[in-house]
Write a protein that holds these residues in place. Structure first.
Motif, short mmCIF file in Angstrom:
data_model
loop_
_atom_site.label_atom_id
_atom_site.label_comp_id
_atom_site.label_asym_id
_atom_site.label_seq_id
_atom_site.Cartn_x
_atom_site.Cartn_y
_atom_site.Cartn_z
N ILE A 1 0.84 -1.21 0.00
CA ILE A 1 0.00 0.00 0.00
C ILE A 1 0.87 1.26 0.00
N LEU A 2 1.85 1.28 0.88
CA LEU A 2 2.69 2.46 1.02
C LEU A 2 3.52 2.70 -0.24
N LEU A 3 4.06 1.64 -0.81
CA LEU A 3 4.89 1.82 -2.01
C LEU A 3 4.06 2.31 -3.19
N SER A 4 2.85 1.81 -3.33
CA SER A 4 1.98 2.30 -4.40
C SER A 4 1.70 3.79 -4.23
N LEU A 5 1.45 4.21 -3.00
CA LEU A 5 1.23 5.63 -2.72
C LEU A 5 2.48 6.45 -3.04
N LEU A 6 3.63 5.96 -2.62
CA LEU A 6 4.87 6.71 -2.81
C LEU A 6 5.24 6.83 -4.29
N VAL A 7 5.05 5.77 -5.05
CA VAL A 7 5.36 5.84 -6.48
C VAL A 7 4.47 6.89 -7.15
N GLY A 8 3.24 6.99 -6.71
CA GLY A 8 2.35 8.02 -7.24
C GLY A 8 2.79 9.44 -6.89
N LYS A 9 3.57 9.57 -5.83
CA LYS A 9 4.06 10.89 -5.39
C LYS A 9 5.39 11.28 -6.05
N LEU A 10 5.98 10.40 -6.85
CA LEU A 10 7.28 10.70 -7.45
C LEU A 10 7.32 12.03 -8.21
N PRO A 11 6.28 12.35 -9.00
CA PRO A 11 6.36 13.63 -9.73
C PRO A 11 6.46 14.85 -8.82
N GLU A 12 6.02 14.73 -7.60
CA GLU A 12 5.99 15.87 -6.68
C GLU A 12 7.29 16.03 -5.88
N LEU A 13 8.19 15.09 -5.99
CA LEU A 13 9.35 15.06 -5.10
C LEU A 13 10.22 16.31 -5.20
N SER A 14 10.48 16.79 -6.39
CA SER A 14 11.37 17.96 -6.49
C SER A 14 10.66 19.27 -6.18
N LEU B 1 9.93 -1.44 -9.50
CA LEU B 1 11.35 -1.14 -9.65
C LEU B 1 11.65 -0.31 -10.90
N ALA B 2 11.21 -0.78 -12.05
CA ALA B 2 11.49 -0.05 -13.30
C ALA B 2 10.86 1.33 -13.28
N THR B 3 9.66 1.44 -12.75
CA THR B 3 8.99 2.74 -12.68
C THR B 3 9.77 3.70 -11.80
N ILE B 4 10.22 3.23 -10.65
CA ILE B 4 10.97 4.10 -9.75
C ILE B 4 12.25 4.58 -10.42
N VAL B 5 13.00 3.67 -11.01
CA VAL B 5 14.28 4.03 -11.62
C VAL B 5 14.09 4.96 -12.82
#
Length: 149
Positions: free
Chosen positions: A23-36, A71-75
């Motif tokens: 659950i947490l990883l799915s949420l975090l991957v969705g937040k990747l665009p907002e990180l910077s 993994l591939a999405t994160i990288v």
């Protein structure tokens, strides 16, 4: 801080670690665009949460399948967003945490997911290193090149 402690306890509990990590990883991957673009405190919290999930995979090898589909999405997303961001350091910190957590040689299926990414990953990191404006960023990028799983 206390919220992070609660989340850390969930991830460290063998009874709930895997479903909670999913659950947490799915949420975090969705937040990747907002990180910077996130305020520094929020970006630091997101990075800490990613590190906690990565740590749960090291702690409980049965959590390895949780990371595999992401993994591939994160990288690739981290590299793409870093190349377009005026302040890419958070994305490179995320990759450093990921590489450190899976770099121990005990995650065979994650290595298989990672292998197809290598032909474009190393040249991308080298190119980013050549364009880096600060010494600290160049050092992080060099570390990433040297610690590729």
């Amino acid at each position: 801080s206390s919220m992070l402690t609660i989340l850390q306890h969930f991830l460290a509990n063998s009874n709930v670690s895997r479903p909670f990590a999913e659950i947490l990883l799915s949420l975090l991957v969705g937040k990747l665009p907002e990180l910077s673009a996130a305020p520094e405190a929020e970006a630091a919290t997101l990075l800490r949460l990613f590190k906690l999930v990565f740590g749960s995979i090291t702690l409980f090898p049965e959590n390895e399948p949780v990371l595999r589909p992401h993994l591939a999405t994160i990288v690739t997303s981290a590299l793409r967003y870093a190349s377009a961001s005026p302040s890419p350091a958070h994305y490179y910190s995320l990759l450093r945490a990921l590489f450190k957590s899976i770099g121990g040689g005990k995650f065979e299926s994650l290595y298989k997911e990672f292998l197809p990414l290598l032909p474009s990953l190393l040249p991308g990191l080298i190119h980013a290193h050549a364009r880096a404006r600060t010494r600290a960023l160049r050092e992080v990028l060099l570390e990433l090149c040297l610690t590729l799983p």
